[in-house]
Design an enzyme around this catalytic site. Sequence first.
Site, PDB file in Angstrom:
ATOM      1  N   GLU A  96      -2.225  -2.968  -8.087  1.00 26.40           N
ATOM      2  CA  GLU A  96      -3.092  -2.657  -7.318  1.00 26.40           C
ATOM      3  C   GLU A  96      -3.534  -1.735  -6.447  1.00 26.40           C
ATOM      4  OE1 GLU A  96      -3.770  -3.068  -3.837  1.00 26.40           O
ATOM      5  OE2 GLU A  96      -1.814  -2.067  -3.342  1.00 26.40           O
ATOM      6  N   HIS A 123      -4.938  -5.009  -1.836  1.00 24.58           N
ATOM      7  CA  HIS A 123      -5.518  -4.657  -0.082  1.00 24.58           C
ATOM      8  C   HIS A 123      -6.916  -5.570  -0.371  1.00 24.58           C
ATOM      9  CE1 HIS A 123      -3.613  -1.311  -1.305  1.00 24.58           C
ATOM     10  NE2 HIS A 123      -4.081  -0.954   0.118  1.00 24.58           N
ATOM     11  N   SER A 163       0.368  -1.635  -0.282  1.00 26.86           N
ATOM     12  CA  SER A 163       0.048   0.100   0.056  1.00 26.86           C
ATOM     13  C   SER A 163       0.841   1.454  -0.017  1.00 26.86           C
ATOM     14  CB  SER A 163      -0.927   0.199   1.396  1.00 26.86           C
ATOM     15  OG  SER A 163      -2.067   1.176   1.183  1.00 26.86           O
TER      16      SER A 163
END
Length: 347
Positions: A250, A318, A151
Amino acid sequence: MAGTAVSRRRMLGVGAAAAGGSLLLGAAPAVPAQAGPKGGVRAVRAPALRPGDRVRVVAPAASPNPTNMARGIEILRGWGLEVELGEHVYARYGYLAGTDDERLADLDAALDDPGIRGVFAARGGYGTQRIVDRIDLSGLRRDPRVVVGFSDITSLHGRLWREARLVTFYGPMVNWTDSRTGPESVESLRRAVMTTDPVVITRDPGETAAPVLVPGRATGRLLGGCLTMLSTSIGAADVPSFDGALLFFEDVDEPPYSIDRMLTELRRTGVLRRIAGVVIGQITNSVGAPDQWDAVAVLRDRLGDLGVPVLGGLRLGHGSGQLTVPLGARATIDAEAGTLTVEPGVR
């Protein structure tokens, strides 16, 4: 485990989007030339973690939940690792885990201490971009170690690859939630950082991006991370060269039009014109209007004409069942077989 239900794009704003230039696809790339990292072009692998090794948990972005942290620490200790916490892991400064100087001090200490064999991010959220340009890499260059996170930690991965050629790990953080990252996630992370086995990730038909596929095989360094973090760092010192690489991305909580905007930016700045292939991880909670394109339609539109293999639907990111993959290691995608095979990230 990214620890935020708010769109990271909203928090970051347009950020560095304009820094990469605005040339159309097919024109000369606008991304500035990058000097190679010191020590040559070969990837650097840290030694595999072993029982008894000391590892440090730091929070370069937001502060974690103590209960979730206790579960993550329990997992690491279950592998025989000695777990330490950075001084400011639970500090709070607005939405950050302490001031920039405090978070940077914890990260620098973990990367410099010769007794620390692994550095695990506590959680994501936002904040790594605020300190990534000031990280002291001298100790890491002398003594490479395992680095894990995802992330917001994309910025750290990019800087460590670009400046030190360190292979790092895109995987769950210590702010652990068993309902999202169950036993398979635990074992995937353990095997990635504690064994020298190749990492093989297979397309999951249940993932949002699973229908996105352009047949073919391609090999290159696997580089990338969270799409929002890549997009808002174009032109900065934490974005590596993607020439000949397999671009992995992503994201979470981004509507289809936002994914379109970010991929269009990568097209306009020349990034997508120089890659060998595309690996799409978990596109989580991407919700658009009923009468407009969904995420799959956007991905097909923005990636289908690149002339390179594209493989979607990998459990990297995630979403539920997140797996771990080395970044910077050589990898091969076989889009028709639905597999991503990555060389070991440790030695």
